[in-house]
Design a protein around this motif. Sequence first.
Motif, PDB file in Angstrom:
ATOM      1  N   PRO A   1      23.038  -9.406  90.186  1.00  0.00           N
ATOM      2  CA  PRO A   1      23.268  -8.063  89.642  1.00  0.00           C
ATOM      3  C   PRO A   1      23.670  -8.080  88.173  1.00  0.00           C
ATOM      4  N   GLY A   2      23.890  -6.898  87.647  1.00  0.00           N
ATOM      5  CA  GLY A   2      24.313  -6.765  86.256  1.00  0.00           C
ATOM      6  C   GLY A   2      25.359  -5.686  86.092  1.00  0.00           C
ATOM      7  N   ARG A   3      26.001  -5.708  84.965  1.00  0.00           N
ATOM      8  CA  ARG A   3      26.978  -4.688  84.596  1.00  0.00           C
ATOM      9  C   ARG A   3      26.558  -4.123  83.252  1.00  0.00           C
ATOM     10  N   PHE A   4      26.416  -2.796  83.174  1.00  0.00           N
ATOM     11  CA  PHE A   4      25.989  -2.155  81.931  1.00  0.00           C
ATOM     12  C   PHE A   4      27.167  -2.112  80.960  1.00  0.00           C
ATOM     13  N   TYR A   5      27.147  -3.031  80.008  1.00  0.00           N
ATOM     14  CA  TYR A   5      28.303  -3.238  79.141  1.00  0.00           C
ATOM     15  C   TYR A   5      28.465  -2.182  78.058  1.00  0.00           C
ATOM     16  N   ASP A   6      27.413  -1.402  77.794  1.00  0.00           N
ATOM     17  CA  ASP A   6      27.518  -0.406  76.732  1.00  0.00           C
ATOM     18  C   ASP A   6      27.740   1.004  77.261  1.00  0.00           C
ATOM     19  N   LEU A   7      28.050   1.121  78.551  1.00  0.00           N
ATOM     20  CA  LEU A   7      28.440   2.406  79.125  1.00  0.00           C
ATOM     21  C   LEU A   7      29.945   2.369  79.381  1.00  0.00           C
ATOM     22  N   PRO A   8      30.655   3.432  79.063  1.00  0.00           N
ATOM     23  CA  PRO A   8      32.121   3.396  79.121  1.00  0.00           C
ATOM     24  C   PRO A   8      32.695   3.377  80.536  1.00  0.00           C
ATOM     25  N   GLY A   9      33.754   2.569  80.711  1.00  0.00           N
ATOM     26  CA  GLY A   9      34.625   2.569  81.867  1.00  0.00           C
ATOM     27  C   GLY A   9      34.028   2.931  83.213  1.00  0.00           C
ATOM     28  N   PHE A  10      34.531   4.022  83.768  1.00  0.00           N
ATOM     29  CA  PHE A  10      34.137   4.474  85.104  1.00  0.00           C
ATOM     30  C   PHE A  10      32.645   4.779  85.164  1.00  0.00           C
ATOM     31  N   ILE A  11      32.119   5.373  84.098  1.00  0.00           N
ATOM     32  CA  ILE A  11      30.691   5.703  84.067  1.00  0.00           C
ATOM     33  C   ILE A  11      29.856   4.433  84.165  1.00  0.00           C
ATOM     34  N   GLY A  12      30.258   3.403  83.419  1.00  0.00           N
ATOM     35  CA  GLY A  12      29.533   2.141  83.462  1.00  0.00           C
ATOM     36  C   GLY A  12      29.575   1.503  84.838  1.00  0.00           C
ATOM     37  N   ALA A  13      30.755   1.540  85.459  1.00  0.00           N
ATOM     38  CA  ALA A  13      30.898   0.948  86.792  1.00  0.00           C
ATOM     39  C   ALA A  13      30.030   1.680  87.808  1.00  0.00           C
ATOM     40  N   MET A  14      30.043   3.011  87.758  1.00  0.00           N
ATOM     41  CA  MET A  14      29.254   3.801  88.705  1.00  0.00           C
ATOM     42  C   MET A  14      27.761   3.614  88.466  1.00  0.00           C
ATOM     43  N   ALA A  15      27.345   3.589  87.197  1.00  0.00           N
ATOM     44  CA  ALA A  15      25.927   3.405  86.883  1.00  0.00           C
ATOM     45  C   ALA A  15      25.450   2.038  87.339  1.00  0.00           C
ATOM     46  N   SER A  16      26.291   1.027  87.149  1.00  0.00           N
ATOM     47  CA  SER A  16      25.925  -0.322  87.568  1.00  0.00           C
ATOM     48  C   SER A  16      25.788  -0.402  89.077  1.00  0.00           C
ATOM     49  N   SER A  17      26.733   0.201  89.795  1.00  0.00           N
ATOM     50  CA  SER A  17      26.689   0.193  91.260  1.00  0.00           C
ATOM     51  C   SER A  17      25.488   0.966  91.770  1.00  0.00           C
ATOM     52  N   PHE A  18      25.227   2.125  91.180  1.00  0.00           N
ATOM     53  CA  PHE A  18      24.093   2.948  91.591  1.00  0.00           C
ATOM     54  C   PHE A  18      22.782   2.202  91.375  1.00  0.00           C
ATOM     55  N   TYR A  19      22.629   1.593  90.215  1.00  0.00           N
ATOM     56  CA  TYR A  19      21.383   0.901  89.902  1.00  0.00           C
ATOM     57  C   TYR A  19      21.163  -0.274  90.842  1.00  0.00           C
ATOM     58  N   ALA A  20      22.230  -1.054  91.069  1.00  0.00           N
ATOM     59  CA  ALA A  20      22.101  -2.220  91.948  1.00  0.00           C
ATOM     60  C   ALA A  20      21.736  -1.806  93.362  1.00  0.00           C
ATOM     61  N   SER A  21      22.389  -0.755  93.867  1.00  0.00           N
ATOM     62  CA  SER A  21      22.100  -0.292  95.225  1.00  0.00           C
ATOM     63  C   SER A  21      20.670   0.217  95.340  1.00  0.00           C
ATOM     64  N   ALA A  22      20.249   1.021  94.363  1.00  0.00           N
ATOM     65  CA  ALA A  22      18.901   1.581  94.408  1.00  0.00           C
ATOM     66  C   ALA A  22      17.845   0.495  94.308  1.00  0.00           C
ATOM     67  N   TYR A  23      18.086  -0.483  93.443  1.00  0.00           N
ATOM     68  CA  TYR A  23      17.070  -1.508  93.219  1.00  0.00           C
ATOM     69  C   TYR A  23      17.048  -2.545  94.330  1.00  0.00           C
ATOM     70  N   PHE A  24      18.193  -3.174  94.569  1.00  0.00           N
ATOM     71  CA  PHE A  24      18.186  -4.300  95.502  1.00  0.00           C
ATOM     72  C   PHE A  24      18.089  -3.858  96.961  1.00  0.00           C
ATOM     73  N   LEU A  25      18.638  -2.677  97.301  1.00  0.00           N
ATOM     74  CA  LEU A  25      18.543  -2.196  98.675  1.00  0.00           C
ATOM     75  C   LEU A  25      17.305  -1.319  98.867  1.00  0.00           C
TER      76      LEU A  25
END
Length: 247
Positions: free
Chosen positions: A113-137
């Motif tokens: 997986p990855g973490r979107f480092y240029d998105l702020p705080g909570f938004i970055g964490a949620m975007a990273s989780s959403f993307y990983a779930s949508a893509y890998f699952l």
Amino acid sequence: MSTLSVVVPVLNDAQHLRVLLDLLARQSKSPDEIIVVDNGSTDDSVFWAQAAGARVIHQPLPGILAAAAAGYEAATGEVTIRCDADTRPPNDWVRRIDEHFTRNGELDALTGPGRFYDLPGFIGAMASSFYASAYFLGIGGAVARVPLWGSNMAFRSEIWPAVSEQLDLGNLDVHDDLEFTCKLEPGAVTRFDRKLRVGAAGRIFLRKGGLRDSVGVALRTLELNGAAAGVRRRWHRKLGARRHATR
């Protein structure tokens, strides 16, 4: 231990590439070669690649599919590692990949997986989780295997020729990593390591319409590879291959 090639397609991304090459130079296990594939850059990407000691090849055909394929073709390592210019790997990234392929001789491809480092705080964490779930699952269910993610993937170089002969390098309307995944043999072993995490730029979220466009390309890639009608067939082939392997 395997010989390792890192392939980085690039198009006008010099600033990100400089950071990536510096991070690759700090790896606890150094790759045997770094190949930067220039896809027609007009900025300083080639200069910084050469300055870092990377091997630079040029791919005049436009598109990341063609650029990545040129890098895979040129790679001399037993394992080919792929990332993007904006990938930010931790210092143990190459070592962890090498350990996977050394421990498991049946492993064909690996991703994480990855973490979107240029998105702020909570938004970055949620975007990273959403993307990983949508893509890998989500995508994983459609292709009946762990899908490879181009910012963070590796594969045994010996599987590349069989994938290569199926690709249309002139097709600009596919995700190259998903296309690669779809062209793998039914029995190919792909694995996801949640600890094999990298940083990635959240461009699809920052660019207007970026997420919509990315989803559209993913759906077109699936459509070209059988889409919904092929899901049952792919799972049947995969489960059949597993049953055959356990006999």
